[in-house]
Enzyme design. Structure first.
Site, PDB file in Angstrom:
ATOM      1  N   SER A 153       0.829  -1.344   0.181  1.00 45.97           N
ATOM      2  CA  SER A 153       0.124  -0.046   0.033  1.00 45.97           C
ATOM      3  C   SER A 153       0.915   1.087   0.054  1.00 45.97           C
ATOM      4  CB  SER A 153      -1.031   0.094   1.150  1.00 45.97           C
ATOM      5  OG  SER A 153      -2.035   0.851   1.119  1.00 45.97           O
ATOM      6  N   GLU A 204      -9.073  -4.574  -4.612  1.00 44.99           N
ATOM      7  CA  GLU A 204      -8.320  -3.505  -4.130  1.00 44.99           C
ATOM      8  C   GLU A 204      -9.173  -2.489  -3.257  1.00 44.99           C
ATOM      9  OE1 GLU A 204      -5.202  -3.201  -3.305  1.00 44.99           O
ATOM     10  OE2 GLU A 204      -4.004  -4.586  -4.614  1.00 44.99           O
ATOM     11  N   HIS A 257      -7.475  -5.516  -0.253  1.00 49.72           N
ATOM     12  CA  HIS A 257      -6.307  -5.039  -0.091  1.00 49.72           C
ATOM     13  C   HIS A 257      -5.530  -5.508   1.072  1.00 49.72           C
ATOM     14  CE1 HIS A 257      -3.604  -1.363  -0.756  1.00 49.72           C
ATOM     15  NE2 HIS A 257      -3.976  -1.297   0.450  1.00 49.72           N
TER      16      HIS A 257
END
Length: 579
Positions: free
Chosen positions: A217, A337, A451
């Site tokens: 991330s 995501e 995610h």
């Protein structure tokens, strides 16, 4: 216990006090004391809270970090995590047991116990995520990587860095003296942490020339930014050799955090830098609040990012460039995501099929919030209609179109990065697509692969919240991913050759090139690892009349027009520079 084993333990500084086993090493500053723990029946040395920078307080707030040079003679106790860097904590949230403090720049080390005299280890440095506004090394539980450490004989390091306004505030009120570091203090913290690793990791048995950085991330963005900054080309600044980035990429960043900076200054009622420096950190975090992507690294006003990251990447990977590039660059993303953003910021549409969802204007507004750097105007005409409720009238949950768009943002930008990385003659570029869903109490089944989910497989452990369980098949997939990660970390190659891994158990992972082949990680049946490699264009199924690569081309065209930058021509790059 035999005499030679006792001598070996003493040489390693391992001893016992009331059932707790301690271990000691000597770093540049002096001796430090950690603990000896056991993972899967194997010993690992753990050191938490090692200072690598002066506390960034008072006149050091919003300045480049200063190396911690104080010396000591008695062993420093490094057995507990230090406080998190300042960040917003929602009212009613359970307080952090270790607290929050501006004095937060510490690093942590997990090192295997040598099995023979002179055994040394490659190093993996973990850079945590958190949208640049929150997070710390232990949030995910980086100690979870201890399975990777003991089974593959790798040292794991994780350092803190400043986040939120403390890491990326870029107001002109700070003055011209801050131009070298303005708006990138957090990235410079990461870099100083890497210098500490370079200078001290040999004390733990680590190889100072064998360092891989791995982030997810905001950490995935960070490792790319660390790879493309011109600082790499200065003497003594080659701090790592390999890069692994999950759900993060080099793209467009703001020239300044103008709106966030101005809003913060107004809330704080400060008109001078002296006022800003004098404020308690709690005033600043409360004024910032929980804003998503409110502060990010800035471009063009510091030496770390003199230009846009995507431009620095294009220049650095040019086959004629003589600048530093990593030996290997691995980059990938998960199937869903957008789940995290939808869950946290648009819960009304998350798991309710009866909500109105995202008409075109609302979709444009939502996508602007999700991406951070693109305005609603950027999305409205060309992109939002592809994912809005009007267009996707056949979806069960209104949020599905939004998740698809965030998925595309990640996938298209990953593809763009890989097209650049593969043209470098000195970098082996590999990409992956992760498509296996662990059990979770947070997300419903239709959001599938969220995610960060791939990181739990690399760790082969869940944190009990976002991920609650890995099945035997999923753990087998994690073991296979460990083989690839280990090979990249050890040898800058995804063709495993070391004795601890069996090549026959894993499929070939080709380098990224003209055919745009990626590894598709999914758990299928007992004792199965990933599927064979697949073409990038086949990863994500079509939505309506628009194929995936068509959507990438639309995004790239609109992006180029909006920012007045050249559009990427994938065919030209892939045909001319393929491997």
């Amino acid at each position: 216990m035999t005499d030679h084993k006792i001598i070996m333990l003493l040489l390693l500084g391992i001893y016992c006090i009331q059932a707790t086993q301690f271990t000691q090493v000597n770093i540049d500053n002096g001796p430090i004391k950690g603990t000896l723990q056991y993972v899967e029946g194997r010993a690992i040395r753990v050191f938490k809270g090692i200072p690598f920078a002066e506390p960034p307080v008072n006149n050091l707030r919003w300045k480049a970090p200063v190396p911690y040079t104080k010396k000591w003679h008695n062993p420093l106790n490094t057995t507990e995590y230090k406080p998190k860097c300042p960040q917003y904590v929602a009212p009613g949230t359970v307080p952090e047991p270790r607290g929050i403090s501006e004095d937060c720049l510490y690093t942590n080390v997990w090192a295997p116990v040598p099995e023979y005299h002179g055994e040394t280890f490659p190093v993996m440095v973990w850079i945590h995520g958190g949208a640049f506004i929150s997070g710390s090394p232990e949030d995910f539980g980086v100690g979870n990587f201890s399975i990777l450490a003991v089974t593959k004989r790798i040292i794991i390091v994780a350092a803190s860095y400043r986040v939120n306004a403390f890491g990326f505030f870029s107001s002109e009120l700070l003055g011209k003296s801050q131009l070298e570091a303005r708006g990138v203090y957090g990235l410079l913290d990461q870099r100083l942490g890497l210098k500490w690793v370079k200078n001290n990791i040999a004390a733990f048995g680590g190889k100072s020339k064998d360092i891989t950085i791995y982030g997810q991330s905001a950490g995935g963005i960070s490792v790319c930014l660390q790879a493309v900054t011109p600082l790499n080309d200065l003497p003594g600044e080659k701090l790592f050799t390999r890069v692994i980035g999950s759900s993060g990429y080099c793209d467009i960043l703001p020239m300044t955090n103008n709106s966030a900076d101005a809003g913060l200054v107004q809330k704080l009622n400060c008109t001078t830098k002296e006022c800003l420096y004098a404020l308690p950190w709690q005033n600043i975090t409360n004024a910032v609040g929980p804003g998503f992507l409110s502060f990010q690294p800035t471009v063009g006003i510091n030496k770390f990012l003199p230009d846009q990251p995507i431009s620095l990447l294009a220049d650095r990977t040019n086959p004629r460039s003589k600048n530093f590039v990593p030996d290997i660059y691995m980059q990938g993303f998960t199937a869903n995501e957008g789940t995290f953003v939808l869950y946290n910021y648009f819960p009304q549409t998350y798991d309710n099929p009866n909500t109105p969802g995202f008409p075109t204007q609302q979709m444009a507004d939502a996508l602007s919030i999700a991406s951070g750097n693109y305005s609603a105007e950027f999305y409205y005409n060309d992109l939002a209609p592809l994912y809005s409720t009007e267009y996707n009238s056949n979806v069960t949950y209104p949020g599905q179109g939004f998740i698809s768009r965030v998925d595309d943002i990640m996938a298209c930008n990953t593809r763009r990065n890989m097209i650049y990385w593969q043209q470098s003659k000195k970098t082996k570029a590999h990409s992956w697509y992760f498509d296996s869903a662990p059990d979770t109490h947070i997300y419903p089944s239709w959001t599938k692969v969220f995610h960060e989910s791939d990181v739990f497989y690399v760790a082969r452990r869940c944190d009990g919240l976002w991920c609650t369980n890995l099945t035997c098949q999923q753990d087998n997939l994690g073991k296979t991913m460990n083989i690839y990660w280990n090979s990249a970390i050890r040898a800058a190659s995804l063709t495993p050759k070391n004795k601890m891994d069996n090549l026959r158990d894993v499929p070939v992972w080709p380098q990224y090139g003209k055919n745009e082949v990626v590894m598709h990680f999914t758990a299928v049946g007992e004792n199965k690892g990933p599927q064979t490699s697949v073409l990038f264009s086949s990863i994500i199924s079509a939505d309506g009349d628009y194929q995936y690569l068509q959507r990438c081309k639309i995004l790239d065209r609109v992006r180029a027009e909006y920012y007045n930058i050249p559009a990427l021509d994938p065919e030209t790059y892939l045909n001319a520079c393929s491997k």
